[in-house]
Design a protein around this motif. Structure first.
Motif, PDB file in Angstrom:
ATOM      1  N   PRO A 102       0.811  -1.226   0.000  1.00 23.10           N
ATOM      2  CA  PRO A 102       0.000   0.000   0.000  1.00 23.10           C
ATOM      3  C   PRO A 102       0.842   1.272   0.000  1.00 23.10           C
ATOM      4  O   PRO A 102       0.363   2.332  -0.395  1.00 23.10           O
ATOM      5  N   HIS A 103       2.108   1.170   0.425  1.00 27.10           N
ATOM      6  CA  HIS A 103       2.985   2.342   0.402  1.00 27.10           C
ATOM      7  C   HIS A 103       3.472   2.647  -1.009  1.00 27.10           C
ATOM      8  O   HIS A 103       3.982   3.749  -1.270  1.00 27.10           O
ATOM      9  N   ILE A 104       3.303   1.697  -1.923  1.00 31.74           N
ATOM     10  CA  ILE A 104       3.678   1.898  -3.321  1.00 31.74           C
ATOM     11  C   ILE A 104       2.445   2.204  -4.168  1.00 31.74           C
ATOM     12  O   ILE A 104       2.446   3.148  -4.976  1.00 31.74           O
ATOM     13  N   PHE A 105       1.400   1.401  -3.979  1.00 27.16           N
ATOM     14  CA  PHE A 105       0.210   1.521  -4.825  1.00 27.16           C
ATOM     15  C   PHE A 105      -0.979   2.182  -4.121  1.00 27.16           C
ATOM     16  O   PHE A 105      -2.018   2.390  -4.735  1.00 27.16           O
ATOM     17  N   GLY A 106      -0.827   2.479  -2.827  1.00 29.24           N
ATOM     18  CA  GLY A 106      -1.928   3.060  -2.078  1.00 29.24           C
ATOM     19  C   GLY A 106      -1.524   4.321  -1.351  1.00 29.24           C
ATOM     20  O   GLY A 106      -0.639   5.065  -1.810  1.00 29.24           O
ATOM     21  N   ASN A 107      -2.118   4.526  -0.191  1.00 31.25           N
ATOM     22  CA  ASN A 107      -1.914   5.767   0.547  1.00 31.25           C
ATOM     23  C   ASN A 107      -1.096   5.599   1.826  1.00 31.25           C
ATOM     24  O   ASN A 107      -0.983   6.540   2.613  1.00 31.25           O
ATOM     25  N   ALA A 108      -0.566   4.398   2.070  1.00 30.80           N
ATOM     26  CA  ALA A 108       0.223   4.184   3.287  1.00 30.80           C
ATOM     27  C   ALA A 108       1.491   5.042   3.257  1.00 30.80           C
ATOM     28  O   ALA A 108       2.110   5.232   2.199  1.00 30.80           O
ATOM     29  N   ASP A 109       1.874   5.566   4.399  1.00 30.18           N
ATOM     30  CA  ASP A 109       3.036   6.451   4.473  1.00 30.18           C
ATOM     31  C   ASP A 109       4.351   5.691   4.355  1.00 30.18           C
ATOM     32  O   ASP A 109       5.332   6.204   3.822  1.00 30.18           O
ATOM     33  N   GLU A 110       4.384   4.466   4.885  1.00 24.99           N
ATOM     34  CA  GLU A 110       5.622   3.693   4.842  1.00 24.99           C
ATOM     35  C   GLU A 110       5.301   2.215   4.723  1.00 24.99           C
ATOM     36  O   GLU A 110       4.188   1.781   5.007  1.00 24.99           O
ATOM     37  N   GLY A 111       6.290   1.449   4.271  1.00 26.64           N
ATOM     38  CA  GLY A 111       6.079   0.010   4.086  1.00 26.64           C
ATOM     39  C   GLY A 111       7.097  -0.795   4.846  1.00 26.64           C
ATOM     40  O   GLY A 111       7.389  -0.516   6.000  1.00 26.64           O
ATOM     41  N   GLY A 112       7.657  -1.798   4.175  1.00 31.98           N
ATOM     42  CA  GLY A 112       8.638  -2.660   4.812  1.00 31.98           C
ATOM     43  C   GLY A 112       8.086  -4.039   5.093  1.00 31.98           C
ATOM     44  O   GLY A 112       6.898  -4.312   4.912  1.00 31.98           O
ATOM     45  N   HIS A 113       8.979  -4.918   5.556  1.00 31.81           N
ATOM     46  CA  HIS A 113       8.613  -6.318   5.764  1.00 31.81           C
ATOM     47  C   HIS A 113       7.535  -6.459   6.836  1.00 31.81           C
ATOM     48  O   HIS A 113       6.659  -7.328   6.731  1.00 31.81           O
ATOM     49  N   HIS A 114       7.576  -5.611   7.859  1.00 34.15           N
ATOM     50  CA  HIS A 114       6.577  -5.708   8.931  1.00 34.15           C
ATOM     51  C   HIS A 114       5.171  -5.480   8.382  1.00 34.15           C
ATOM     52  O   HIS A 114       4.237  -6.207   8.741  1.00 34.15           O
ATOM     53  N   LEU A 115       5.034  -4.475   7.526  1.00 32.32           N
ATOM     54  CA  LEU A 115       3.713  -4.204   6.937  1.00 32.32           C
ATOM     55  C   LEU A 115       3.260  -5.373   6.076  1.00 32.32           C
ATOM     56  O   LEU A 115       2.100  -5.774   6.109  1.00 32.32           O
TER      57      LEU A 115
END
Length: 255
Positions: A102-115
């Protein structure tokens, strides 16, 4: 006016459709089912991994094609049954990758393995059989499946706090193997292997990859033994074979 050439994937799907044609197709291909094809799918995935390990890009291209054929094969069988087709498979994985990033294709502020892991856990929980261990495929190699089961259990707190626990468990399981009756020995050896995987996981070691590397090392050294012996080592005394083995190890370390 000539027709444009079909795309590579369209051509491959057409080839598979023809192979599966009950009248004009290949007798072997027509007879295949999901179950009979599955072992070939697993084999092709390992051949891809082997090409990667050897850094052979020519082989990798061929092996990826063989693996892609397996996806097309399964998809064609499903299409014949009215279940889904290749486009559905491609759409499903595209949807999944977008959903899990979602941090790439959506509105999430950050991603990573935890997400990524959080979203996966939410997807598992949404399923009817959403227990902590659900979805760990039975067809996985045993070492890899053991590690995945252990990781899933760890997420809900069922795990040793550090590597000391699984290390002590190995000693316990070794004693149980030694004391086991013949009829129980396979089960106890299985418990021992499971404990070894658990220890490796706590040490940050991929047990499946580690054993694969050990297999390759043994094969390399054994072949070097045969070369040093001028051919087969069959019939040589074990002491002579051990001497050859040690010489190969020393030469390998020196080189």
């Amino acid at each position: 006016m000539s027709q444009p050439a079909p795309s590579a994937i369209t051509r491959l799907r057409s080839v598979m459709s023809r192979l599966r044609d009950p009248v004009r197709g290949c007798e072997w291909d027509v007879q295949q089912t999901f179950e009979t094809i599955a072992p070939y799918t697993i084999e092709e995935a390992y051949e891809v991994a082997d090409a990667c390990a050897r850094h052979d890009l020519g082989d990798l291209k061929d092996e990826l094609g063989d693996l892609l054929l397996q996806v097309v094969f399964h998809s064609r069988i499903a299409e014949e049954q009215g279940a889904f087709d290749f486009d559905d498979v491609a759409t499903a994985i595209s949807d999944k990758m977008e959903r899990r990033h979602p941090h790439i294709f959506g509105n999430a502020d950050e991603g990573g393995h935890h997400l990524w892991e959080t979203i996966k856990a939410q997807e598992r929980a949404a399923k009817a059989d959403g227990g902590a261990l659900s979805g760990v495929a039975l067809g996985l190699p045993a070492l890899l499946r053991a590690e995945k089961l252990q990781k899933r259990a760890s997420r809900v707190g069922f795990d040793w706090p550090d590597a000391a626990g699984p290390r002590a468990k190995i000693d316990e399981e070794l004693d149980e193997v030694a004391a086991a009756a013949t009829c129980d020995r396979a089960e106890e050896v299985g418990d021992l292997l499971f404990a070894v995987v658990n220890w490796a996981r706590h040490l940050g070691v991929d047990a499946e990859a580690a054993l694969r590397q050990a297999n390759m090392k043994f094969e390399r050294r054994f072949v070097a033994m045969e070369v040093a012996a001028g051919g087969s080592i069959a019939g040589r005394a074990l002491s002579d074979q051990e001497e050859l083995w040690l010489a190969v190890k020393q030469q390998e370390k020196a080189g």
